[in-house]
Design an enzyme around this catalytic site. Sequence first.
Site, PDB file in Angstrom:
ATOM      1  N   LYS A  59       0.874  -1.043  -0.058  1.00 37.24           N
ATOM      2  CA  LYS A  59      -0.031  -0.066   0.091  1.00 37.24           C
ATOM      3  C   LYS A  59       0.800   1.245  -0.012  1.00 37.24           C
ATOM      4  CE  LYS A  59      -3.914  -2.558   1.643  1.00 37.24           C
ATOM      5  NZ  LYS A  59      -4.574  -3.317   2.538  1.00 37.24           N
ATOM      6  N   ARG A  60       2.242   1.183   0.447  1.00 33.66           N
ATOM      7  CA  ARG A  60       2.900   2.327   0.392  1.00 33.66           C
ATOM      8  C   ARG A  60       3.476   2.732  -1.168  1.00 33.66           C
ATOM      9  NH1 ARG A  60       6.001  -1.818   2.130  1.00 33.66           N
ATOM     10  NH2 ARG A  60       7.472  -2.656   0.607  1.00 33.66           N
TER      11      ARG A  60
END
Length: 284
Positions: free
Chosen positions: A253-254
Amino acid sequence: MMSIVTRFAPSPTGELHLGSAYSARIAWQQAREVGGTFLVRIEDTDIRRCRREYETAILEDLRWLGLDWDGEVRRQSDHFADYGKVLDQLDARGLIYPCFCTRADIAREIAAAASAPHGPDGPLYPGTCRSLSIEERRHRIAAGHELCMRLDAVRAAEQAGPYSFVDETRGRIEGQPLLMGDFVIARKDTPTSYHLAVTVDDHLQGVTLVTRGEDLLPSTHVHGLLQKLLGYAAPQYAHHRLLTDSDGRRFAKRDKDLTIRALRDAGKTPDDVFALIAAFPAKA
Ligand code: GLU
C-alpha cells in the site's frame, strides 16, 4: 457439479494497488469462467487501521476495473455478533483463554526463555497467560486490565484431530495445528481476529474456493484447524504467487504511484492496468 464461489477480501487500510488488483482478478476470473459466484468482503476487523474512505475507494476501483461482484458486500465490522457466538462456543469447550500480556511483556518473556519456538511471523506467544488461575483471571479483569483471547493450540489440536486442505497447485497439505502457536482469536478491541472472522465468513458465505496470496499459506493451517473444530466444510485453496516489481519487491500500500487510483488519474484504462499486471513477474 457444485457451483464455485470465490471471494476477494481486502482490508481497507489503503487504496487498491496492483498486487491486490491481480489477486481480485484471479478470483473473479475463476468464478466467471465457470458461471460461478464472485463475492467481495471487506475485512475491517482492525478498526484502528481500517477507513471507510478506503473501502469506498476499493469498491469504486474494482467497479472501474470491471471486476463486478455478486450480491451484497459483506463488511465484517457489521457482523461482530456472528464471531462472538463462535467465540462463545470455543470458550464453552475450554479452547480459549484471556491473555493480558502487552507486547513488551511477551518480548521480555521470550528473551528470558531458554528456547523460543518460531512461527511464520516470528517467535510464538510463550503461553504466559495460559496457566493463570481462574481467580487471577477474575482479579485482572475486575482491575480493568486490557485483554485479548488466545486459542489454546495444543488443546485445540487434540480436540480437532488430524486434518488437511487442498491447494490447487500444491495438492493436499497436512494441517499443522501448532504452526502459529496460541494465536489471537479475539483482539483487544474487537470480539474477533482475522483468523476467526475469515473462517466464519468463508463458511457462512458458502465459499468453495479461497484465492489469495501465498503469503497467507501459513494462515490456512490455522483456518483448517478452526474449520475442523467447528465442523465446517473446508473450501479448496488457490494460493497464488505474489506480484513483484522489477526489483523483486512485492507491491504494498505504500507504493503510492502504483495504486489503481493513481494509474487511473494518470489516464490509464483498465486494459492498460491489466497489461501492466501481466508485465510484472509473479514470484514464488
Ligand atoms: N484481508 C486479507 C488481506 O487483505 C486477505 C484475507 C484473505 O483473503 O483471506 O490481506
